[in-house]
Design a protein around this motif. Structure first.
Motif, short mmCIF file in Angstrom:
data_model
loop_
_atom_site.label_atom_id
_atom_site.label_comp_id
_atom_site.label_asym_id
_atom_site.label_seq_id
_atom_site.Cartn_x
_atom_site.Cartn_y
_atom_site.Cartn_z
N ASN A 97 44.33 38.85 34.81
CA ASN A 97 44.46 38.12 36.07
C ASN A 97 43.19 37.31 36.33
OD1 ASN A 97 44.91 37.15 38.61
ND2 ASN A 97 45.31 39.14 39.55
N ALA A 98 43.26 36.01 36.05
CA ALA A 98 42.09 35.14 36.18
C ALA A 98 41.76 34.85 37.64
CB ALA A 98 42.32 33.84 35.43
N LYS A 99 42.66 35.17 38.56
CA LYS A 99 42.42 34.90 39.98
C LYS A 99 41.68 36.02 40.68
CE LYS A 99 46.59 32.03 40.32
NZ LYS A 99 47.92 31.86 40.97
N SER A 100 41.47 37.11 39.96
CA SER A 100 40.79 38.26 40.57
C SER A 100 39.29 37.99 40.69
CB SER A 100 41.03 39.50 39.71
OG SER A 100 40.41 40.62 40.28
N ASP A 101 38.67 38.61 41.67
CA ASP A 101 37.23 38.45 41.90
C ASP A 101 36.46 39.60 41.24
OD1 ASP A 101 37.60 36.13 43.43
OD2 ASP A 101 37.97 37.32 45.25
N GLY A 102 35.15 39.53 41.35
CA GLY A 102 34.30 40.64 40.94
C GLY A 102 34.29 40.87 39.45
N PHE A 103 34.58 42.11 39.05
CA PHE A 103 34.47 42.50 37.65
C PHE A 103 35.28 41.60 36.74
CE2 PHE A 103 36.57 44.76 34.16
CZ PHE A 103 35.46 44.93 33.33
#
Length: 253
Positions: A146-152
């Motif tokens: 999931n490229a839209k996820s933040d952080g790690f």
């Protein structure tokens, strides 16, 4: 770079153990979805093409299906044969998408998981049409970060982009409609997060064919950066690999 140069039938040989141990499996929800939308039943005969170490194959074996696992890479095929030997309805085939060695009109559903982009389209299409029964379906699966996820996940993807070697510019938006002659292709996305300690994170990264191997001088710097990421983001010894399972299906006959 063409498929022959990429050598898709052998390029995973050195990564087989990491692949079988650390790659994510597929959510059980795909079985319910396929039961509802394509009529999957326990009597459906499946051909899992490019079956690798049997991750997708096992999903359908657990549903009670007879599965013909077609895999050209001997190392991966042997791992699947070992892991799935307890299933009476498992059949391992030394074959490829262009030459499955299966009987004509013998298959209800073809699956291809993490493999379709490696197939030579024209002979593969001819072979699929040969082995499928009338009114049959091809199902394609990918576990995609999931490229839209933040952080790690954002920082993990940056590490992959830094050290990974590009291997294809193809997009599913292009080659899937072309393969199916612009028939209606249905798509469904399922969340598929994976909890990972550092060993799993390292093993999963090393399972990808575009990532440096241990003999590559970039391997140790990459692992050092991975350790720094893990120290920064882990929660009680784990991080979450945020995957989505992208499923496509199309009636081809």
């Amino acid at each position: 770079m063409n498929l022959e140069q990429l050598n898709p039938k052998k390029r995973f040989s050195s990564r087989t153990q990491n692949y079988s141990k650390y790659r994510p499996d597929y959510p059980n929800e795909i079985i319910n979805y396929l039961q509802e939308f394509i009529g999957l039943s326990k009597t459906s005969v499946i051909a899992d093409i490019g079956s690798g170490t049997g991750i997708c194959t096992k999903t359908f074996l657990d549903n009670g299906n007879t599965v013909y696992a077609v895999e050209p890479n001997e190392d991966m095929r042997q791992v699947a044969e070992h892991l799935l030997k307890a299933y009476d309805n498992f059949h391992s085939i030394d074959g490829s998408s262009e030459n499955t060695k299966l009987k004509s009109k013998s298959i209800d559903i073809i699956t291809a998981a993490q493999a379709f982009h490696w197939f030579d389209p024209k002979p593969t299409k001819e072979e699929f049409l040969r082995i499928l029964k009338p009114n049959s379906v091809v199902v394609l699966l990918w576990n995609i970060r999931n490229a839209k996820s933040d952080g790690f996940m954002q920082d993990y993807l940056k590490l992959i982009q830094k050290y990974g070697e590009s291997y294809t510019n193809d997009s599913t938006n292009d080659f899937i409609p072309k393969f199916f002659d612009n028939r209606t292709v249905h798509k469904k996305v399922f969340p598929n997060p994976q909890l990972a300690d550092f060993d799993r994170l390292k093993g999963e990264l090393a399972s990808f064919s575009y990532i440096p191997t241990e003999s590559n001088p970039n391997f140790q710097p990459m692992i050092s950066e991975l350790q720094d990421l893990f120290k920064k983001y882990n929660n009680y010894g784990n991080v979450v690999l945020e995957y989505e399972t992208h499923l496509y299906y199309c009636k081809v006959k």
